[in-house]
Design a protein around this motif. Structure first.
Motif, PDB file in Angstrom:
ATOM      1  N   PHE A 128       0.843  -1.188   0.000  1.00 28.05           N
ATOM      2  CA  PHE A 128       0.000   0.000   0.000  1.00 28.05           C
ATOM      3  C   PHE A 128       0.884   1.245   0.000  1.00 28.05           C
ATOM      4  CE2 PHE A 128      -3.153  -2.947   1.644  1.00 28.05           C
ATOM      5  CZ  PHE A 128      -4.364  -2.457   1.136  1.00 28.05           C
ATOM      6  N   ARG A 129       0.333   2.348  -0.482  1.00 25.96           N
ATOM      7  CA  ARG A 129       0.973   3.652  -0.356  1.00 25.96           C
ATOM      8  C   ARG A 129       0.068   4.540   0.485  1.00 25.96           C
ATOM      9  NH1 ARG A 129       1.486   4.779  -5.358  1.00 25.96           N
ATOM     10  NH2 ARG A 129      -0.315   6.159  -5.617  1.00 25.96           N
ATOM     11  N   VAL A 130       0.660   5.241   1.460  1.00 26.46           N
ATOM     12  CA  VAL A 130      -0.094   6.116   2.360  1.00 26.46           C
ATOM     13  C   VAL A 130       0.465   7.529   2.289  1.00 26.46           C
ATOM     14  CG1 VAL A 130      -0.640   4.189   3.894  1.00 26.46           C
ATOM     15  CG2 VAL A 130       1.350   5.629   4.378  1.00 26.46           C
ATOM     16  N   ALA A 131      -0.317   8.499   2.764  1.00 23.52           N
ATOM     17  CA  ALA A 131       0.109   9.897   2.711  1.00 23.52           C
ATOM     18  C   ALA A 131       1.249  10.173   3.682  1.00 23.52           C
ATOM     19  CB  ALA A 131      -1.077  10.812   3.006  1.00 23.52           C
ATOM     20  N   SER A 132       1.214   9.546   4.854  1.00 21.71           N
ATOM     21  CA  SER A 132       2.227   9.797   5.874  1.00 21.71           C
ATOM     22  C   SER A 132       2.499   8.511   6.645  1.00 21.71           C
ATOM     23  CB  SER A 132       1.747  10.886   6.846  1.00 21.71           C
ATOM     24  OG  SER A 132       2.542  10.924   8.013  1.00 21.71           O
ATOM     25  N   LEU A 133       3.740   8.063   6.632  1.00 22.47           N
ATOM     26  CA  LEU A 133       4.097   6.873   7.393  1.00 22.47           C
ATOM     27  C   LEU A 133       3.988   7.118   8.893  1.00 22.47           C
ATOM     28  CD1 LEU A 133       7.157   5.220   5.590  1.00 22.47           C
ATOM     29  CD2 LEU A 133       4.823   4.357   5.774  1.00 22.47           C
ATOM     30  N   ASP A 134       4.299   8.327   9.323  1.00 22.53           N
ATOM     31  CA  ASP A 134       4.204   8.621  10.755  1.00 22.53           C
ATOM     32  C   ASP A 134       2.765   8.508  11.238  1.00 22.53           C
ATOM     33  OD1 ASP A 134       6.930   9.062  10.931  1.00 22.53           O
ATOM     34  OD2 ASP A 134       6.766  11.227  10.621  1.00 22.53           O
ATOM     35  N   GLU A 135       1.836   9.083  10.477  1.00 23.75           N
ATOM     36  CA  GLU A 135       0.432   8.991  10.857  1.00 23.75           C
ATOM     37  C   GLU A 135      -0.074   7.554  10.744  1.00 23.75           C
ATOM     38  OE1 GLU A 135      -1.790  11.781   8.569  1.00 23.75           O
ATOM     39  OE2 GLU A 135      -0.640  13.517   9.285  1.00 23.75           O
ATOM     40  N   PHE A 136       0.371   6.863   9.698  1.00 23.15           N
ATOM     41  CA  PHE A 136      -0.033   5.466   9.537  1.00 23.15           C
ATOM     42  C   PHE A 136       0.463   4.619  10.696  1.00 23.15           C
ATOM     43  CE2 PHE A 136       1.049   1.158   8.240  1.00 23.15           C
ATOM     44  CZ  PHE A 136      -0.193   0.694   7.837  1.00 23.15           C
ATOM     45  N   THR A 137       1.691   4.867  11.138  1.00 19.74           N
ATOM     46  CA  THR A 137       2.262   4.089  12.231  1.00 19.74           C
ATOM     47  C   THR A 137       1.435   4.223  13.506  1.00 19.74           C
ATOM     48  OG1 THR A 137       4.488   4.271  11.306  1.00 19.74           O
ATOM     49  CG2 THR A 137       4.322   3.747  13.642  1.00 19.74           C
ATOM     50  N   VAL A 138       0.892   5.403  13.731  1.00 25.23           N
ATOM     51  CA  VAL A 138       0.030   5.598  14.898  1.00 25.23           C
ATOM     52  C   VAL A 138      -1.206   4.711  14.797  1.00 25.23           C
ATOM     53  CG1 VAL A 138      -1.428   7.262  16.114  1.00 25.23           C
ATOM     54  CG2 VAL A 138       0.837   7.948  15.302  1.00 25.23           C
ATOM     55  N   LEU A 139      -1.842   4.680  13.621  1.00 25.01           N
ATOM     56  CA  LEU A 139      -2.999   3.814  13.412  1.00 25.01           C
ATOM     57  C   LEU A 139      -2.634   2.346  13.582  1.00 25.01           C
ATOM     58  CD1 LEU A 139      -4.784   5.341  10.277  1.00 25.01           C
ATOM     59  CD2 LEU A 139      -5.680   5.237  12.603  1.00 25.01           C
ATOM     60  N   LEU A 140      -1.494   1.967  13.006  1.00 27.70           N
ATOM     61  CA  LEU A 140      -1.056   0.582  13.070  1.00 27.70           C
ATOM     62  C   LEU A 140      -0.850   0.138  14.514  1.00 27.70           C
ATOM     63  CD1 LEU A 140      -0.041  -1.990  11.615  1.00 27.70           C
ATOM     64  CD2 LEU A 140       2.239  -0.942  11.603  1.00 27.70           C
ATOM     65  N   GLU A 141      -0.131   0.950  15.277  1.00 28.67           N
ATOM     66  CA  GLU A 141       0.157   0.569  16.660  1.00 28.67           C
ATOM     67  C   GLU A 141      -1.105   0.574  17.514  1.00 28.67           C
ATOM     68  OE1 GLU A 141       3.331   3.147  17.864  1.00 28.67           O
ATOM     69  OE2 GLU A 141       4.827   2.063  16.653  1.00 28.67           O
ATOM     70  N   ALA A 142      -2.055   1.445  17.184  1.00 32.26           N
ATOM     71  CA  ALA A 142      -3.336   1.447  17.899  1.00 32.26           C
ATOM     72  C   ALA A 142      -4.123   0.165  17.636  1.00 32.26           C
ATOM     73  CB  ALA A 142      -4.166   2.658  17.494  1.00 32.26           C
ATOM     74  N   SER A 143      -3.848  -0.480  16.486  1.00 35.71           N
ATOM     75  CA  SER A 143      -4.528  -1.737  16.155  1.00 35.71           C
ATOM     76  C   SER A 143      -3.879  -2.949  16.815  1.00 35.71           C
ATOM     77  CB  SER A 143      -4.555  -1.939  14.637  1.00 35.71           C
ATOM     78  OG  SER A 143      -3.294  -2.373  14.143  1.00 35.71           O
ATOM     79  N   GLY A 144      -2.747  -2.725  17.498  1.00 33.45           N
ATOM     80  CA  GLY A 144      -2.072  -3.816  18.193  1.00 33.45           C
ATOM     81  C   GLY A 144      -0.906  -4.415  17.445  1.00 33.45           C
ATOM     82  N   TYR A 145      -0.499  -3.782  16.344  1.00 28.28           N
ATOM     83  CA  TYR A 145       0.609  -4.298  15.539  1.00 28.28           C
ATOM     84  C   TYR A 145       1.623  -3.180  15.326  1.00 28.28           C
ATOM     85  CZ  TYR A 145      -2.470  -8.241  14.685  1.00 28.28           C
ATOM     86  OH  TYR A 145      -3.301  -9.320  14.867  1.00 28.28           O
ATOM     87  N   GLU A 146       2.837  -3.556  14.925  1.00 31.11           N
ATOM     88  CA  GLU A 146       3.863  -2.551  14.663  1.00 31.11           C
ATOM     89  C   GLU A 146       4.764  -3.026  13.547  1.00 31.11           C
ATOM     90  OE1 GLU A 146       7.135  -3.847  18.057  1.00 31.11           O
ATOM     91  OE2 GLU A 146       5.735  -2.209  18.476  1.00 31.11           O
ATOM     92  N   ALA A 147       5.438  -2.079  12.916  1.00 28.67           N
ATOM     93  CA  ALA A 147       6.374  -2.401  11.844  1.00 28.67           C
ATOM     94  C   ALA A 147       7.603  -3.099  12.415  1.00 28.67           C
ATOM     95  CB  ALA A 147       6.783  -1.135  11.108  1.00 28.67           C
ATOM     96  N   TYR A 148       8.124  -4.077  11.695  1.00 26.62           N
ATOM     97  CA  TYR A 148       9.367  -4.713  12.124  1.00 26.62           C
ATOM     98  C   TYR A 148      10.577  -4.127  11.399  1.00 26.62           C
ATOM     99  CZ  TYR A 148       9.291  -7.602   7.832  1.00 26.62           C
ATOM    100  OH  TYR A 148       9.282  -8.032   6.533  1.00 26.62           O
ATOM    101  N   LEU A 149      10.330  -3.296  10.366  1.00 23.84           N
ATOM    102  CA  LEU A 149      11.434  -2.695   9.622  1.00 23.84           C
ATOM    103  C   LEU A 149      10.968  -1.386   8.996  1.00 23.84           C
ATOM    104  CD1 LEU A 149      14.308  -2.873   8.318  1.00 23.84           C
ATOM    105  CD2 LEU A 149      13.227  -4.049   6.393  1.00 23.84           C
ATOM    106  N   ARG A 150      11.813  -0.365   9.107  1.00 26.19           N
ATOM    107  CA  ARG A 150      11.613   0.878   8.365  1.00 26.19           C
ATOM    108  C   ARG A 150      12.929   1.218   7.697  1.00 26.19           C
ATOM    109  NH1 ARG A 150       8.274   6.315  10.047  1.00 26.19           N
ATOM    110  NH2 ARG A 150       8.890   7.618   8.258  1.00 26.19           N
ATOM    111  N   ARG A 151      12.892   1.492   6.407  1.00 21.61           N
ATOM    112  CA  ARG A 151      14.130   1.784   5.690  1.00 21.61           C
ATOM    113  C   ARG A 151      13.865   2.774   4.563  1.00 21.61           C
ATOM    114  NH1 ARG A 151      14.131  -0.667   0.776  1.00 21.61           N
ATOM    115  NH2 ARG A 151      13.090  -2.660   0.451  1.00 21.61           N
ATOM    116  N   PRO A 152      14.933   3.421   4.053  1.00 21.47           N
ATOM    117  CA  PRO A 152      14.760   4.346   2.928  1.00 21.47           C
ATOM    118  C   PRO A 152      14.224   3.618   1.703  1.00 21.47           C
ATOM    119  CG  PRO A 152      16.882   4.671   3.972  1.00 21.47           C
ATOM    120  CD  PRO A 152      16.318   3.405   4.549  1.00 21.47           C
ATOM    121  N   ASN A 153      13.417   4.322   0.920  1.00 26.96           N
ATOM    122  CA  ASN A 153      12.839   3.768  -0.297  1.00 26.96           C
ATOM    123  C   ASN A 153      13.123   4.736  -1.428  1.00 26.96           C
ATOM    124  OD1 ASN A 153      11.239   2.217  -2.078  1.00 26.96           O
ATOM    125  ND2 ASN A 153       9.491   3.543  -1.693  1.00 26.96           N
ATOM    126  N   PRO A 154      14.294   4.647  -2.059  1.00 26.12           N
ATOM    127  CA  PRO A 154      14.635   5.610  -3.117  1.00 26.12           C
ATOM    128  C   PRO A 154      13.570   5.603  -4.213  1.00 26.12           C
ATOM    129  CG  PRO A 154      16.510   4.255  -2.533  1.00 26.12           C
ATOM    130  CD  PRO A 154      15.325   3.666  -1.853  1.00 26.12           C
TER     131      PRO A 154
END
Length: 299
Positions: free
Chosen positions: A251-277
């Motif tokens: 998926f593509r989202v407008a903001s990873l920071d905002e998405f991460t808040v939603l994700l963690e509120a759902s009980g899950y979290e990212a296991y990796l964040r890295r640059p995407n040229p």
């Protein structure tokens, strides 16, 4: 009421692209609508005005919504698999990311190395990919000649008049559909013992349109632009999709920071964040049922 309208649009990211001034102007127009129209007309014209203003004034309205981008499949030879998919499914053959891919108007089917072996998609939470083609019978015959296993010959389907199921030479299951409204990547289909939980998680984290009529009571159906996510009940537990032949969706989202808040509120979290040229980050996560997801940020 008006508050409900804002709540629904916030959940589906319709107003994320508006600046404060643009959003305020929307409110002014709606407020003026109260004096110009009767109460019974206000809701219609007020909501319509907000949508129209959002579309034409918001500079990044088109990317403010969560967009389905791709699927990634694990194969032993990405070039060979890319050529196989191109011959059977059509699309534009390109090099995207780690391997060959088939690009459609609504996303791509990408390949990546299977790192010495990967279990078939059947048995995993990510069960199969649906590809909309012009002629299912012709595509089945091409696949048969190229070494596919024909799991189900052409027949009438739930969401399309004609469908068929095949398994490619590397153990990945595909559904072929004659569905003119949704060609290219038609859908991705998940199997889980808790389909309601998975549907709710997708809606809470990624938004989308829940349209149960499409599944006709057989499975959940959520629309992201012009790609569907189907979710069926499995009587047996299914395995996480990471490292299987059908590895992940994107998926593509407008903001990873905002998405991460939603994700963690759902009980899950990212296991990796890295640059995407070029110019933005991406994250990987394992969500409900073990579904593996790549999420990139719109730039």
């Amino acid at each position: 009421g008006l508050g409900d309208v804002y709540k629904r649009q916030d959940r589906n990211y319709y107003t994320d692209g508006l600046s404060s001034a643009q959003f305020a102007f929307s409110l002014i127009c709606i407020n003026r609508g109260r004096t110009m129209f009767s109460q019974k007309h206000f809701k219609l014209f007020g909501c319509l005005g907000l949508v129209i203003i959002g579309v034409f004034l918001a500079p990044n309205f088109g990317v403010a919504q969560n967009v389905f981008t791709h699927v990634h499949l694990r194969v032993p030879d990405t070039v060979e698999a890319g050529n196989w998919y191109h011959a059977v499914f059509g699309g534009e053959l390109r090099e995207i990311g780690p391997g060959a891919a088939i690009r459609y108007h609504n996303g791509f089917v990408g390949t990546m190395d299977n790192e010495g072996g990967a279990l078939p998609s059947t048995g995993g939470v990510f069960n199969h990919i649906g590809i909309g083609v012009a002629d299912v019978r012709a595509a089945v015959e091409t696949a048969r000649k190229m070494g596919a296993t024909i799991e189900e010959e052409p027949r009438q389907g739930v969401t399309a008049q004609t469908i068929a199921f095949i398994v490619d030479p590397w153990g990945i299951r595909f559904e072929l559909l004659e569905d003119p409204q949704y060609p290219g990547i038609n859908h991705v289909h998940m199997m889980t013992t808790e389909p309601d939980e998975m549907r709710n998680w997708f809606l809470d984290v990624f938004g989308g349109q829940d349209i149960p009529e499409r599944g006709k009571g057989n499975f959940h159906t959520i629309l992201y632009g012009n790609v569907w996510v189907h979710i069926s009940r499995s009587e047996e537990p299914t395995a996480p999709s990471r490292y299987r032949t059908a590895d992940h969706i994107g998926f593509r989202v407008a903001s990873l920071d905002e998405f991460t808040v939603l994700l963690e509120a759902s009980g899950y979290e990212a296991y990796l964040r890295r640059p995407n040229p070029p110019g933005s980050d991406l994250i990987f996560l394992e969500g409900v049922g073990g579904i593996h997801v790549e999420v990139s940020e719109a730039r």
